[in-house]
Design a protein around this motif. Structure first.
Motif, PDB file in Angstrom:
ATOM      1  N   HIS A 269      -9.819   6.795  -2.224  1.00  0.00           N
ATOM      2  CA  HIS A 269      -9.797   8.204  -1.939  1.00  0.00           C
ATOM      3  C   HIS A 269     -10.714   8.661  -1.075  1.00  0.00           C
ATOM      4  N   ALA A 270     -10.567   8.245   0.225  1.00  0.00           N
ATOM      5  CA  ALA A 270     -11.458   8.274   1.161  1.00  0.00           C
ATOM      6  C   ALA A 270     -11.737   9.677   1.668  1.00  0.00           C
ATOM      7  N   SER A 271     -10.778  10.368   1.616  1.00  0.00           N
ATOM      8  CA  SER A 271     -11.014  11.751   2.303  1.00  0.00           C
ATOM      9  C   SER A 271     -10.437  12.954   1.312  1.00  0.00           C
ATOM     10  N   LEU A 272     -10.457  14.055   1.673  1.00  0.00           N
ATOM     11  CA  LEU A 272      -9.920  15.238   0.958  1.00  0.00           C
ATOM     12  C   LEU A 272      -8.602  15.496   0.912  1.00  0.00           C
ATOM     13  N   THR A 273      -7.674  14.660   1.961  1.00  0.00           N
ATOM     14  CA  THR A 273      -6.437  14.645   1.946  1.00  0.00           C
ATOM     15  C   THR A 273      -5.526  13.465   1.852  1.00  0.00           C
ATOM     16  N   LEU A 274      -6.394  12.538   1.655  1.00  0.00           N
ATOM     17  CA  LEU A 274      -5.598  11.138   1.434  1.00  0.00           C
ATOM     18  C   LEU A 274      -6.229  10.160   0.379  1.00  0.00           C
ATOM     19  N   SER A 275      -5.206   9.565  -0.460  1.00  0.00           N
ATOM     20  CA  SER A 275      -5.685   8.527  -1.402  1.00  0.00           C
ATOM     21  C   SER A 275      -4.596   7.585  -1.181  1.00  0.00           C
ATOM     22  N   THR A 276      -4.904   6.136  -1.592  1.00  0.00           N
ATOM     23  CA  THR A 276      -4.073   5.070  -1.422  1.00  0.00           C
ATOM     24  C   THR A 276      -3.975   4.309  -2.546  1.00  0.00           C
ATOM     25  N   LEU A 277      -3.016   3.699  -3.011  1.00  0.00           N
ATOM     26  CA  LEU A 277      -2.874   2.556  -4.259  1.00  0.00           C
ATOM     27  C   LEU A 277      -2.264   1.469  -3.210  1.00  0.00           C
ATOM     28  N   THR A 278      -3.066   0.558  -3.619  1.00  0.00           N
ATOM     29  CA  THR A 278      -2.725  -0.862  -3.322  1.00  0.00           C
ATOM     30  C   THR A 278      -2.367  -1.907  -4.551  1.00  0.00           C
ATOM     31  N   VAL A 279      -1.010  -2.227  -4.565  1.00  0.00           N
ATOM     32  CA  VAL A 279      -0.628  -3.124  -5.313  1.00  0.00           C
ATOM     33  C   VAL A 279      -1.028  -4.500  -5.019  1.00  0.00           C
ATOM     34  N   THR A 280      -1.826  -5.250  -5.458  1.00  0.00           N
ATOM     35  CA  THR A 280      -2.200  -6.452  -4.968  1.00  0.00           C
ATOM     36  C   THR A 280      -1.677  -7.477  -5.700  1.00  0.00           C
TER      37      THR A 280
ATOM     38  N   GLU B 209      -5.068  -2.773 -14.938  1.00  0.00           N
ATOM     39  CA  GLU B 209      -5.963  -3.490 -14.003  1.00  0.00           C
ATOM     40  C   GLU B 209      -6.397  -2.990 -12.776  1.00  0.00           C
ATOM     41  N   LYS B 210      -7.755  -2.758 -12.707  1.00  0.00           N
ATOM     42  CA  LYS B 210      -8.289  -2.129 -11.536  1.00  0.00           C
ATOM     43  C   LYS B 210      -8.393  -3.155 -10.375  1.00  0.00           C
TER      44      LYS B 210
ATOM     45  N   SER C  41       7.191  -4.053 -10.399  1.00  0.00           N
ATOM     46  CA  SER C  41       8.131  -2.967 -10.085  1.00  0.00           C
ATOM     47  C   SER C  41       8.691  -1.950 -10.891  1.00  0.00           C
ATOM     48  N   SER C  42       8.467  -0.735 -10.402  1.00  0.00           N
ATOM     49  CA  SER C  42       8.291   0.549 -11.086  1.00  0.00           C
ATOM     50  C   SER C  42       8.513   1.622 -10.289  1.00  0.00           C
ATOM     51  N   PHE C  43       8.230   3.077 -10.527  1.00  0.00           N
ATOM     52  CA  PHE C  43       8.361   4.144  -9.806  1.00  0.00           C
ATOM     53  C   PHE C  43       6.815   4.499 -10.001  1.00  0.00           C
ATOM     54  N   TYR C  44       6.177   4.624  -8.636  1.00  0.00           N
ATOM     55  CA  TYR C  44       4.837   5.304  -8.634  1.00  0.00           C
ATOM     56  C   TYR C  44       4.952   6.493  -8.036  1.00  0.00           C
ATOM     57  N   ILE C  45       3.929   7.297  -8.904  1.00  0.00           N
ATOM     58  CA  ILE C  45       3.976   8.842  -8.255  1.00  0.00           C
ATOM     59  C   ILE C  45       2.366   9.215  -8.269  1.00  0.00           C
TER      60      ILE C  45
ATOM     61  N   LYS D 167       0.905  -1.111  -0.174  1.00  0.00           N
ATOM     62  CA  LYS D 167       0.067  -0.022  -0.019  1.00  0.00           C
ATOM     63  C   LYS D 167       0.827   1.247  -0.267  1.00  0.00           C
ATOM     64  N   ILE D 168       0.364   2.202  -0.753  1.00  0.00           N
ATOM     65  CA  ILE D 168       1.270   3.431  -0.880  1.00  0.00           C
ATOM     66  C   ILE D 168       0.215   4.495  -0.833  1.00  0.00           C
ATOM     67  N   GLU D 169       0.685   5.504   0.292  1.00  0.00           N
ATOM     68  CA  GLU D 169      -0.188   6.456   0.842  1.00  0.00           C
ATOM     69  C   GLU D 169       0.176   7.785   0.149  1.00  0.00           C
ATOM     70  N   CYS D 170      -0.650   8.878  -0.325  1.00  0.00           N
ATOM     71  CA  CYS D 170      -0.501  10.001  -0.919  1.00  0.00           C
ATOM     72  C   CYS D 170      -1.410  11.025   0.018  1.00  0.00           C
ATOM     73  N   ARG D 171      -0.622  12.118   0.509  1.00  0.00           N
ATOM     74  CA  ARG D 171      -1.303  13.113   1.278  1.00  0.00           C
ATOM     75  C   ARG D 171      -1.265  14.391   0.874  1.00  0.00           C
ATOM     76  N   SER D 172      -2.288  15.179   0.695  1.00  0.00           N
ATOM     77  CA  SER D 172      -2.040  16.565   0.694  1.00  0.00           C
ATOM     78  C   SER D 172      -1.892  17.354   2.075  1.00  0.00           C
ATOM     79  N   LEU D 173      -0.731  17.979   2.297  1.00  0.00           N
ATOM     80  CA  LEU D 173      -0.755  18.400   3.392  1.00  0.00           C
ATOM     81  C   LEU D 173      -1.180  19.950   3.967  1.00  0.00           C
ATOM     82  N   ASP D 174      -1.262  20.766   2.938  1.00  0.00           N
ATOM     83  CA  ASP D 174      -1.850  22.152   3.141  1.00  0.00           C
ATOM     84  C   ASP D 174      -2.950  22.544   2.262  1.00  0.00           C
ATOM     85  N   PHE D 175      -3.812  21.382   1.699  1.00  0.00           N
ATOM     86  CA  PHE D 175      -4.976  21.837   0.871  1.00  0.00           C
ATOM     87  C   PHE D 175      -5.908  20.598   0.696  1.00  0.00           C
ATOM     88  N   GLN D 176      -7.002  20.877   0.396  1.00  0.00           N
ATOM     89  CA  GLN D 176      -7.987  19.671   0.278  1.00  0.00           C
ATOM     90  C   GLN D 176      -7.970  19.315  -1.453  1.00  0.00           C
TER      91      GLN D 176
END
Lengths: 113, 115
Positions: free
Chosen positions: B71-82, B63-64, B89-93, B20-29
């Motif tokens: 993307h459960a909140s206005l400041t957090l989205s997660t990507l889970t590679v199952t 593949e979904k 293997s790659s660079f995820y941004i 699981k990879i987390e992505c957070r917006s720290l100072d905006f929604q």
């Protein structure tokens, strides 16, 4: 043909030179234009953000957009070795409802000390 | 500019496990977040767009069921590679945009290595 074309380089210049980076595009719906700088193994960093045609200056960076020619440019004055990175142009067509960016392939820039 | 924080920056996992990879917006929604994949010396490839509170929109060929995005909140989205495999293997941004029209800001990226 790609929607956004960008010369991959590498472009090598001496320190202090003026650098010119360019992109051409085919989709006339693009309205917002961005330039990002990406260092190796890092996320892209926003340099310039412009809407429609015109020029925008920020420090050593100047962005130009010519919508009639579907051509955008980024100029870097007094280039420094720390400017060595990959430069990505990006654009979006907000009014179509698609908020994702379309990127160029990136130009690798090397500034020689 | 706005700050987007992505975590972890590097991860190594065994084949068959999930990451699981987390992505957070720290100072905006961030009403919209994007997930990209980048191969060496190539540009960013959009994987999916997520809007807060709704299902992600995946690009063709992604593949979904393998790349789960939340993307459960206005400041957090997660990507889970199952059930990761070496070819994942790659660079995820990730990147995020706020509610008002403006440019997307990017996270630092996550280098995933599946062994």
């Amino acid at each position: 043909q790609k929607e956004v074309e960008q010369d991959p380089g590498p472009l090598s210049v001496p320190e202090g030179a003026i650098v010119s980076l360019n992109c051409t595009y085919s989709n006339s719906a693009f309205q917002y234009f961005m330039w990002y700088r990406q260092y190796s193994r890092k996320g892209p960093e926003l340099l310039m953000y412009t809407y429609s045609s015109g020029n925008k200056e920020d420090g050593r960076f100047t962005a130009q957009v010519d919508k009639s020619s579907k051509y955008i440019s980024l100029f870097i004055r007094d280039s420094q070795p720390s400017d060595s990175a990959t430069y990505l142009c990006a654009m979006s067509a907000e009014d179509t409802g698609r908020r994702a960016l379309t990127f160029g392939s990136g130009t690798r820039l090397q500034v020689q000390p | 500019g706005a700050v987007v924080s992505q975590h972890p920056s590097r991860v190594i996992c065994k084949s068959g496990t999930s990451v699981k990879i987390e992505c957070r917006s720290l100072d905006f929604q961030a009403t919209t977040m994007f997930w990209y994949r980048q191969f060496p010396k190539q540009s960013l490839m959009l994987m999916a767009t997520s809007n807060e509170g709704s299902k992600a929109t995946y690009e063709q060929g992604v593949e979904k069921d393998k790349f789960l995005i939340n993307h459960a909140s206005l400041t957090l989205s997660t990507l889970t590679v199952t059930s990761a495999h070496p070819e994942d293997s790659s660079f995820y941004i990730c990147s995020a945009r706020d509610q008002v029209r403006g440019p997307p800001f990017f996270g630092q990226g996550t280098r995933l290595t599946v062994v």
